[in-house]
Design an enzyme around this catalytic site. Sequence first.
Site, PDB file in Angstrom:
ATOM      1  N   ARG A   1      86.755  53.648   5.819  1.00 48.63           N
ATOM      2  CA  ARG A   1      87.549  54.863   5.618  1.00 48.63           C
ATOM      3  C   ARG A   1      86.739  56.162   5.796  1.00 48.63           C
ATOM      4  NH1 ARG A   1      91.938  54.921   2.158  1.00 48.63           N
ATOM      5  NH2 ARG A   1      91.093  53.029   1.229  1.00 48.63           N
TER       6      ARG A   1
ATOM      7  N   ARG B   1     100.505  53.754   3.944  1.00 43.09           N
ATOM      8  CA  ARG B   1      99.767  53.971   2.697  1.00 43.09           C
ATOM      9  C   ARG B   1     100.617  54.529   1.559  1.00 43.09           C
ATOM     10  NH1 ARG B   1      96.144  57.149   2.278  1.00 43.09           N
ATOM     11  NH2 ARG B   1      94.917  55.973   0.792  1.00 43.09           N
TER      12      ARG B   1
ATOM     13  N   GLU C   1      78.650  49.056   4.962  1.00 41.37           N
ATOM     14  CA  GLU C   1      79.902  48.673   5.646  1.00 41.37           C
ATOM     15  C   GLU C   1      80.966  49.740   5.455  1.00 41.37           C
ATOM     16  OE1 GLU C   1      80.991  45.220   3.412  1.00 41.37           O
ATOM     17  OE2 GLU C   1      79.223  44.069   3.944  1.00 41.37           O
TER      18      GLU C   1
ATOM     19  N   GLY D   1      83.367  51.595   1.014  1.00 37.10           N
ATOM     20  CA  GLY D   1      84.201  52.023  -0.102  1.00 37.10           C
ATOM     21  C   GLY D   1      84.163  53.483  -0.452  1.00 37.10           C
TER      22      GLY D   1
ATOM     23  N   TYR E   1     100.421  52.198  -1.610  1.00 44.15           N
ATOM     24  CA  TYR E   1      99.537  52.623  -2.707  1.00 44.15           C
ATOM     25  C   TYR E   1      99.984  53.941  -3.341  1.00 44.15           C
ATOM     26  CZ  TYR E   1      96.422  50.021   0.541  1.00 44.15           C
ATOM     27  OH  TYR E   1      95.867  49.134   1.424  1.00 44.15           O
TER      28      TYR E   1
ATOM     29  N   TYR F   1      93.357  53.029   7.896  1.00 42.64           N
ATOM     30  CA  TYR F   1      94.397  52.221   7.261  1.00 42.64           C
ATOM     31  C   TYR F   1      95.801  52.766   7.550  1.00 42.64           C
ATOM     32  CZ  TYR F   1      90.278  50.374   5.002  1.00 42.64           C
ATOM     33  OH  TYR F   1      89.040  49.823   4.785  1.00 42.64           O
TER      34      TYR F   1
ATOM     35  N   CYS G   1     114.897  51.758   6.909  1.00 44.32           N
ATOM     36  CA  CYS G   1     115.903  51.493   5.879  1.00 44.32           C
ATOM     37  C   CYS G   1     115.282  50.881   4.638  1.00 44.32           C
ATOM     38  CB  CYS G   1     116.980  50.580   6.462  1.00 44.32           C
ATOM     39  SG  CYS G   1     117.705  51.323   7.919  1.00 44.32           S
TER      40      CYS G   1
HETATM   41  C1  LIG Z   1      87.485  47.031   3.689  1.00 42.25           C
HETATM   42  C2  LIG Z   1      86.077  46.653   3.531  1.00 42.25           C
HETATM   43  C3  LIG Z   1      85.064  47.599   3.732  1.00 42.25           C
HETATM   44  C4  LIG Z   1      85.340  49.042   4.023  1.00 42.25           C
HETATM   45  O1  LIG Z   1      85.946  49.704   2.967  1.00 42.25           O
HETATM   46  P1  LIG Z   1      86.206  51.282   3.088  1.00 42.25           P
HETATM   47  O2  LIG Z   1      86.784  51.649   1.777  1.00 42.25           O
HETATM   48  O3  LIG Z   1      87.142  51.498   4.207  1.00 42.25           O
HETATM   49  O4  LIG Z   1      84.880  51.929   3.327  1.00 42.25           O
HETATM   50  C5  LIG Z   1      83.753  47.178   3.642  1.00 42.25           C
HETATM   51  N1  LIG Z   1      83.447  45.892   3.355  1.00 42.25           N
HETATM   52  C6  LIG Z   1      84.388  44.959   3.141  1.00 42.25           C
HETATM   53  C7  LIG Z   1      83.993  43.577   2.840  1.00 42.25           C
HETATM   54  C8  LIG Z   1      85.727  45.303   3.221  1.00 42.25           C
HETATM   55  O5  LIG Z   1      86.662  44.377   3.005  1.00 42.25           O
END
Ligand SMILES: *Cc1c(COP(=O)(O)O)cnc(C)c1O
Length: 426
Positions: free
Chosen positions: A287, A323, A284, A247, A327, A382, A354
């Site tokens: 981005r 994107r 995890e 995240g 968003y 993304y 279109c």
């Molecule tokens: C999408 C996702 C991530 C990665 O999020 P980023 O913002 O790209 O770092 C990590 N864990 C889970 C469960 C996700 O769905």
Amino acid sequence: MTSTALPGHPHIAYRHNELFVEDVRVSDLAQAHGTPLFVYSTASMREALAAYQRGFAGRKLHICYAMKANSSLAMLQFFARQGCGFDIVSGGELERVLAAGGDPAKVIFSGVGKTRAEMRQALQAGILCFNVESEAELEVLSEVATAAGRTAPVSIRVNPNVDPKTHPYISTGLKGNKFGVAHERTLAAYQRAAALPGLRVVGIDFHIGSQITEATPYLDATDRLLDLVEAIEAAGIPIHHIDFGGGLGINYNGDTPPAADALWQQLLAKIDARGFGDRQFMIEPGRSLVGNAGLCVTEVLYLKPGEEKNFCIVDAAMNDLPRPAMYQAFHAIVPLQAPTGVAAAVYDVVGPVCESGDWIGRDRSLAVQPGDRLAVLSAGAYCMSMSSNYNTRGRAAEILVDGALAHLIRTRETAQDTFRQEILLP
Ligand SMILES: *Cc1c(COP(=O)(O)O)cnc(C)c1O
């Protein structure tokens, strides 16, 4: 040689007024492979990964690249070679990991809607952990594992109810989101998991959102997670690993997210103070590993001046770069060649699809004429992974640059490719 790196993009630079990714001139790639064209920098990905590794220096850390950010096989191969595992969200992503030579024993499986078939597939492959997102999923997973004669390693994704202060569509750790098990229900869910015959509790996880640009949501979520680890272990259920999700944001438009190493030093100080410093940690990131490593090259097709708006119509569109439409996201747009003698004007940069939602940048000052090429920055995450064939547009080609080498990692999709699965009536 005069070389001016773009702010926030150390491996994308103008040399003698020509845009380079590492040591490769981007216009040469566009000439050879056409546009739209994604170009990624390995140096940038290596550095992004190294920042996490520095942050966790001396700790037990397993990095699972959240591959939905960019799941092209060569990108996965790159991260597998760096020792990373993968955070997957579908059986299809597991197949991609295997096709790229990734190790299934380093894979964790997230997502609120895992099917029984996907569970069987992941058990068969021997993945590291299922990140379970509901109490109902625990029951089904136990059943599937028992029937397969296996035990499923599980972590429960906690919804810590913290506001990540990001776009509502990419906020995942608030009570109103579909993700994870509510904080108040977590202990009971762990007790149930420990009692189910097909499950083996191995960890705990959260993932609170995406494009997070502050440390506070992580600090708050971590406190709440560690409270739970204490409660769960006090109930006699050991938690082997703690997974803090992904995240972390990137700089798209003057955003100032904390650096990964600084963020984790700050978080680990808290984790140490609470006595959890020697645990097995997992993260995890998606981005933040690939987003600013990539750009998308596009060619200006037409300029269309108007009374209210001037339009710069390019050959990339919402099917390549979803994107902005999804968003209202901002991507910086820069020319491949520094402009010479053309007057700048303010344009909405739009694609050929279109839909009025098919825009890539609004109110951008550009000095361009038809035939010029532009680079849409921060397009590593993304974009390709969310791309579609809408308007029967083939997906773009992709290049992975490493120093002076440019590897073609995906050829441009043809129209035939896009309707290969379709069947005419008899
Ligand atoms: C999408 C996702 C991530 C990665 O999020 P980023 O913002 O790209 O770092 C990590 N864990 C889970 C469960 C996700 O769905």
